[in-house]
Motif scaffolding. Structure first.
Motif, short mmCIF file in Angstrom:
data_model
loop_
_atom_site.label_atom_id
_atom_site.label_comp_id
_atom_site.label_asym_id
_atom_site.label_seq_id
_atom_site.Cartn_x
_atom_site.Cartn_y
_atom_site.Cartn_z
N LEU A 23 0.82 -1.21 0.00
CA LEU A 23 0.00 0.00 0.00
C LEU A 23 0.85 1.26 0.00
CD1 LEU A 23 -2.93 1.06 0.19
CD2 LEU A 23 -2.66 1.05 2.67
N SER A 24 1.95 1.26 0.75
CA SER A 24 2.80 2.46 0.84
C SER A 24 3.44 2.79 -0.50
CB SER A 24 3.88 2.25 1.91
OG SER A 24 4.69 1.13 1.58
N TYR A 25 3.81 1.75 -1.30
CA TYR A 25 4.41 2.00 -2.61
C TYR A 25 3.42 2.70 -3.53
CZ TYR A 25 8.33 -1.11 -1.46
OH TYR A 25 9.45 -1.67 -0.88
N VAL A 26 2.18 2.19 -3.55
CA VAL A 26 1.17 2.76 -4.44
C VAL A 26 0.77 4.16 -3.97
CG1 VAL A 26 -1.08 2.37 -5.50
CG2 VAL A 26 0.36 0.42 -4.93
N THR A 27 0.63 4.33 -2.66
CA THR A 27 0.24 5.63 -2.12
C THR A 27 1.29 6.69 -2.42
OG1 THR A 27 -0.95 4.51 -0.33
CG2 THR A 27 -0.47 6.85 -0.04
N GLN A 28 2.56 6.33 -2.31
CA GLN A 28 3.64 7.28 -2.59
C GLN A 28 3.61 7.73 -4.05
OE1 GLN A 28 7.51 5.77 -1.68
NE2 GLN A 28 8.57 7.66 -2.27
N SER A 29 3.34 6.81 -4.95
CA SER A 29 3.28 7.17 -6.37
C SER A 29 2.09 8.08 -6.66
CB SER A 29 3.19 5.91 -7.23
OG SER A 29 1.99 5.19 -6.94
N ILE A 30 0.99 7.88 -5.95
CA ILE A 30 -0.18 8.75 -6.14
C ILE A 30 0.11 10.15 -5.62
CG2 ILE A 30 -2.55 9.15 -5.36
CD1 ILE A 30 -3.07 6.22 -5.62
N ASP A 31 0.80 10.23 -4.48
CA ASP A 31 1.14 11.55 -3.94
C ASP A 31 2.05 12.33 -4.88
OD1 ASP A 31 -0.38 11.05 -1.71
OD2 ASP A 31 1.30 10.31 -0.50
N GLU A 32 2.90 11.62 -5.61
CA GLU A 32 3.85 12.28 -6.51
C GLU A 32 3.23 12.66 -7.85
OE1 GLU A 32 7.12 9.65 -6.85
OE2 GLU A 32 7.84 9.93 -4.79
N HIS A 33 2.40 11.75 -8.40
CA HIS A 33 1.91 11.95 -9.77
C HIS A 33 0.40 12.10 -9.84
CE1 HIS A 33 5.95 10.73 -10.92
NE2 HIS A 33 5.80 9.58 -10.28
N GLY A 34 -0.30 11.91 -8.76
CA GLY A 34 -1.76 11.90 -8.81
C GLY A 34 -2.37 13.28 -8.84
N ASP A 35 -3.67 13.31 -9.07
CA ASP A 35 -4.43 14.55 -9.11
C ASP A 35 -4.47 15.17 -7.72
OD1 ASP A 35 -6.14 16.60 -9.58
OD2 ASP A 35 -7.87 15.37 -10.14
N PRO A 36 -4.04 16.43 -7.55
CA PRO A 36 -4.08 17.05 -6.21
C PRO A 36 -5.49 17.25 -5.70
CG PRO A 36 -3.46 18.65 -7.89
CD PRO A 36 -3.43 17.31 -8.55
N ASN A 37 -6.49 17.22 -6.59
CA ASN A 37 -7.89 17.36 -6.17
C ASN A 37 -8.55 16.02 -5.89
OD1 ASN A 37 -7.85 20.12 -6.24
ND2 ASN A 37 -9.00 20.32 -8.13
N TYR B 260 -7.56 8.72 0.46
CA TYR B 260 -6.41 7.87 0.74
C TYR B 260 -5.08 8.62 0.64
CZ TYR B 260 -10.33 4.99 -0.50
OH TYR B 260 -11.60 4.48 -0.59
N ARG B 261 -5.10 9.85 1.12
CA ARG B 261 -3.87 10.63 1.20
C ARG B 261 -3.64 11.00 2.66
NH1 ARG B 261 -4.47 15.50 -2.85
NH2 ARG B 261 -2.40 15.96 -2.01
N LYS B 262 -2.40 10.92 3.08
CA LYS B 262 -2.06 11.13 4.48
C LYS B 262 -2.38 12.55 4.92
CE LYS B 262 1.71 10.48 7.79
NZ LYS B 262 3.13 10.11 7.97
N GLY B 263 -3.07 12.67 6.05
CA GLY B 263 -3.40 13.97 6.62
C GLY B 263 -4.53 14.69 5.94
N ILE B 264 -5.27 14.02 5.05
CA ILE B 264 -6.37 14.64 4.30
C ILE B 264 -7.62 13.81 4.49
CG2 ILE B 264 -7.21 15.20 1.98
CD1 ILE B 264 -4.45 16.01 1.22
N SER B 265 -8.76 14.48 4.66
CA SER B 265 -10.01 13.79 4.94
C SER B 265 -11.13 14.33 4.05
CB SER B 265 -10.39 13.95 6.42
OG SER B 265 -10.62 15.32 6.71
N CYS B 266 -12.35 13.86 4.32
CA CYS B 266 -13.52 14.34 3.58
C CYS B 266 -13.70 15.84 3.76
CB CYS B 266 -14.78 13.63 4.07
SG CYS B 266 -14.78 11.84 3.89
#
Length: 395
Positions: A6-20, A24-30
């Motif tokens: 999970l950490s590998y996939v989450t890290q790639s999303i934080d780097e290349h994913g849509d900021p909006n 499933y991003r650390k420190g961010i909620s609904c």
């Protein structure tokens, strides 16, 4: 194994994913997703020209079950560089089967060729990658929390025809992308809301306000209030309907405890209030903290009076607990946004702190605003809190 990867996939999303994409991003909620949506609305209404803001709430039917694994693997290649992880995820999505139980017998086993396995840590994360291509452009914004997707566009008096045309074209392109990816939009559950300034008299804006949005040759239902991520949003941004839903829920909780609560010690009754009632009251409180009206504050205070009678606790004590919890939630969210430079509201708060206006009457420095809705928004109040440390109590 899913938790390890999970950490590998989450890290790639934080780097290349849509900021909006807030899921499933650390420190961010609904709450962050709702705040970003509300800020986009009030900032558009706060501009010099008379403005309307159109917001479309999309609803996917069986979103996770319609994912095409082959297309998902192509999307994963844009996020993940390690070939071994791509191969592992491919094997993870293949080879699943299903069986239906009828009375005492079972149907024959059939292979599942569409969708992602559900119930695991990676399931929803894979869906966010699958829908990453649905992003904002220069005129329209997209806010996502997993499969809860919202499209918004501000239509101004000076360019209302162009803005409306871009809004409809953007929706058409999103619908086309969903069709290509086998994502089924439930047209009956998609809702559109229109937020507007007071006393709109411009004929073009009135026409564009009444013009309906089309999805697959079907007009989208127009509503004045809808539920988004647990918060009831109305087109006046009063959040009265949300307070009503919260009060209905907490009154029911108190009613179930009214016969047993008096037999508990005082400290247990306080813990019950803090654990079962207080979280429901302050859920997403930074969103509606300063929008709540006086009549709704009186309704909340009346509920605390009811709790005083049932739990035998001091009314001022309960009021202080609500105010303290609301303030802590406001400060916690503000600290998270300030630490996270990739947060969509990070630059908005910092830029507003730099745009100040001297008030000659009290020699105070206050951020600029044009309408009361913007003054009540989280971003404005957060900038005020940063500058002066002032935050009025909720109740």
């Amino acid at each position: 194994m899913q938790k390890l990867l999970l950490s590998y996939v989450t890290q790639s999303i934080d780097e290349h994913g849509d900021p909006n994409q807030f899921a499933y991003r650390k420190g961010i909620s609904c709450t962050d997703a709702i705040l970003t949506l509300v800020h986009g609305i009030v900032s558009g209404l706060n501009c010099k020209q008379t403005t309307i803001s159109k917001v479309l709430f999309l609803d996917f039917s069986s979103a996770f079950n319609t994912v095409l694994p082959n297309r998902l693997l192509n999307d994963l290649c844009n996020f993940i560089d390690e070939p071994w992880l791509i191969h592992w995820l491919r094997d993870f999505m293949q080879g699943w089967s299903r069986q239906v139980k009828l009375d005492k017998g079972y149907t024959t086993t059939s292979e599942i060729r569409v969708g992602v396995p559900q119930g695991g840590p990676l399931s929803a994360l894979l869906f966010t990658i699958y829908t990453d291509c649905i992003r904002s452009n220069s005129n329209c914004s997209v806010i996502k929390y997993a499969d809860d997707t919202v499209l918004s566009c501000n239509i101004t008096k000076g360019s209302h025809q162009q803005n409306q045309h871009e809004y409809q074209d953007f929706i058409t392109s999103i619908v086309s992308t969903c069709d290509q990816k086998n994502l089924l939009l439930n047209k009956k559950k998609c809702k559109e809301m229109v937020f507007e300034n007071i006393n709109i008299k411009h004929r073009g804006l009135i026409e564009k306000r009444d013009e309906r949005t089309i999805i697959h040759n079907t007009s989208v239902e127009r509503t004045s209030s809808t539920m988004y991520l647990g918060v009831c949003i109305d087109n006046k941004l009063t959040f009265s309907n949300h307070i009503s839903k919260v009060l209905a829920k907490v009154y029911h909780i108190v009613a179930t405890l009214m016969y047993i609560a008096p037999h508990f010690p005082v400290h247990i009754r306080e813990r019950v209030f803090e654990a079962s009632i207080l979280p429901n009251i302050i859920y997403a409180v930074p969103v509606w903290y300063h929008f709540v009206q006086i009549k709704d504050k009186k309704r909340l205070l009346s509920f605390l009076t009811y709790c005083e009678r049932i739990f035998g606790l001091n009314h001022n004590l309960l009021k202080d607990k609500v105010n303290t919890a609301a303030r802590k939630e406001f400060e916690r969210l503000l600290n998270n946004i300030q630490r996270n430079e990739g947060h969509p509201l990070h630059c908005a708060i910092n830029s507003l702190c730099n745009k100040t206006n001297y008030n000659l009457r009290n020699a105070a420095i206050t951020p600029r605003f044009r309408i009361e809705l913007y003054r009540n928004s989280f971003v404005y109040r957060a900038s005020m809190f940063i500058q002066h440390g002032a935050l009025e109590p909720l109740l």
